[in-house]
Design an enzyme around this catalytic site. Sequence first.
Site, PDB file in Angstrom:
ATOM      1  N   TRP A 121       0.853  -1.190   0.000  1.00  0.00           N
ATOM      2  CA  TRP A 121       0.000   0.000   0.000  1.00  0.00           C
ATOM      3  C   TRP A 121       0.896   1.250   0.000  1.00  0.00           C
ATOM      4  O   TRP A 121       1.849   1.328   0.799  1.00  0.00           O
ATOM      5  CB  TRP A 121      -0.866  -0.047   1.268  1.00  0.00           C
ATOM      6  CG  TRP A 121      -1.787   1.102   1.468  1.00  0.00           C
ATOM      7  CD1 TRP A 121      -2.663   1.634   0.568  1.00  0.00           C
ATOM      8  CD2 TRP A 121      -1.943   1.849   2.679  1.00  0.00           C
ATOM      9  NE1 TRP A 121      -3.358   2.658   1.141  1.00  0.00           N
ATOM     10  CE2 TRP A 121      -2.930   2.816   2.431  1.00  0.00           C
ATOM     11  CE3 TRP A 121      -1.347   1.801   3.933  1.00  0.00           C
ATOM     12  CZ2 TRP A 121      -3.331   3.730   3.403  1.00  0.00           C
ATOM     13  CZ3 TRP A 121      -1.742   2.694   4.893  1.00  0.00           C
ATOM     14  CH2 TRP A 121      -2.725   3.655   4.624  1.00  0.00           C
TER      15      TRP A 121
ATOM     16  N   ALA B 172      -6.600  -4.527   7.799  1.00  0.00           N
ATOM     17  CA  ALA B 172      -7.540  -3.421   7.597  1.00  0.00           C
ATOM     18  C   ALA B 172      -8.827  -3.858   6.897  1.00  0.00           C
ATOM     19  O   ALA B 172      -9.726  -3.042   6.717  1.00  0.00           O
ATOM     20  CB  ALA B 172      -6.855  -2.321   6.776  1.00  0.00           C
TER      21      ALA B 172
ATOM     22  N   LYS C 112     -13.211  -0.155   6.991  1.00  0.00           N
ATOM     23  CA  LYS C 112     -13.836  -0.866   5.864  1.00  0.00           C
ATOM     24  C   LYS C 112     -14.898  -1.844   6.335  1.00  0.00           C
ATOM     25  O   LYS C 112     -15.970  -1.912   5.753  1.00  0.00           O
ATOM     26  CB  LYS C 112     -12.782  -1.642   5.075  1.00  0.00           C
ATOM     27  CG  LYS C 112     -11.449  -0.981   4.961  1.00  0.00           C
ATOM     28  CD  LYS C 112     -11.397   0.064   3.873  1.00  0.00           C
ATOM     29  CE  LYS C 112     -10.023   0.711   3.875  1.00  0.00           C
ATOM     30  NZ  LYS C 112      -9.786   1.570   2.745  1.00  0.00           N
TER      31      LYS C 112
HETATM   32  C1  LMR Z   1      -6.975   2.650  -0.149  1.00  0.00           C
HETATM   33  O1  LMR Z   1      -5.921   2.011  -0.211  1.00  0.00           O
HETATM   34  O2  LMR Z   1      -7.608   2.995  -1.163  1.00  0.00           O
HETATM   35  C2  LMR Z   1      -7.532   3.010   1.183  1.00  0.00           C
HETATM   36  O3  LMR Z   1      -6.842   2.355   2.184  1.00  0.00           O
HETATM   37  C3  LMR Z   1      -7.631   4.467   1.394  1.00  0.00           C
HETATM   38  C4  LMR Z   1      -6.332   5.102   1.714  1.00  0.00           C
HETATM   39  O4  LMR Z   1      -6.240   5.719   2.779  1.00  0.00           O
HETATM   40  O5  LMR Z   1      -5.392   5.017   0.918  1.00  0.00           O
END
Ligand code: LMR
Length: 400
Positions: A138, A221, A254
Amino acid sequence: MDSVTAAGRPLFDRLDEQKPDALLQLIALCDADPRADKIDVGVGVYRDAAGGTPILRAVKEAERRLWQRQETKAYLGSQGDPRFTALIREIVFGERLAADDRIVGLQTPGGCGALRLGADLVEKANPHARIHVGQPTWPNHAPLIECAGIEMVPYPYYDSEKRAILFDRMADALEGAAAGDLVLLHGCCHNPTGADLSPDQWREVADIVARRGLIPYVDIAYQGLGNGLEADAAGTRLVVEAASQALIAQSCDKNFGVYRERVGNLFVKAASKATADKAFANLMQLARTMWSMPPDHGAAICRIVLDTPELRADWHVELEEMCARIRVLRARLAAYDPRLAYIDGQNGMFSILPLTPEQVLALREEKGIYMAASGRFNVVGLSDDNVDRFAAAVVEKMDG
Ligand code: LMR
């Protein structure tokens, strides 16, 4: 007062230019697009068949009860709402592991707050700590971890061309890690790839972590949005049980759909109860310097849902509905073209398409399809009406 500093340059002129967060910027870009048939598969929010992100029934009802019954807004303290944290603790760890008194936890502003707080705790305990981070991950992981001053060491995780987890290479990298190093792991619904470790692979990771004395840092998450609450926590439980020390950043954003309320927890497992208590005291002090106390509203709602049998049951139903919708959309994409078949075997909101940033940009400009430059798309941003159109546009681009 003179706004010019002694060095002669106004203070804020000294700041570096910053690019806006690419993922969050997609929200604004898509909102500004007037095309009625645009497709928003950017940021990770659940959308129903009508394309909306409604508030869950159980959440709405809990909010109503909170509004009617709450008698004070007095401070709760840096740990937030301990009952909320205790309820989430059981959901993440299961009854047996949740009873382990070497695990402490406190409420945080979302999963980001948890990740940052945990990174700060690690840095405070060991300024030379290193964390091994799977690639890709991420995009906000690196800024959150680097901000705390922890060195990041990449390890191979997923090949988007081959659409496969590089497990042997991941295992080799972890075997080569030094005792005391941290390992960032996605508990379930890997973001951005949707490619989760199998139960056997989790067992192998748990074995390496225990044998090499590594410290898992699990980001969970999306529990409940892959294969159900229990199955989605199985890997996390395995590694936390195997390791003598661990950190777990949890988010309710979420699975309760309370995104903007920012609701999460950080749990820390220490080698003994006494050390866990010391870690907790340090977390309290760090939290005090960052946000003092986490916002209560979202956590109070989740607490009421979990503490009220009929609301909890309804939440389970709604979570299963969300999960089922994700699975249906994955199956539709997979059935469209053999090159998309892999999407059905993946979990959660995201999968990654083997597209270049240029192809992603072309899809945006030509077709109004909004996804991250990495090719990550939010499966559940699609609707029954546009899933085939999306698949056709993607396959056309893959053909070049
Ligand atoms: C995402 O990856 O789209 C979500 O977790 C929102 C974010 O905060 O990036």
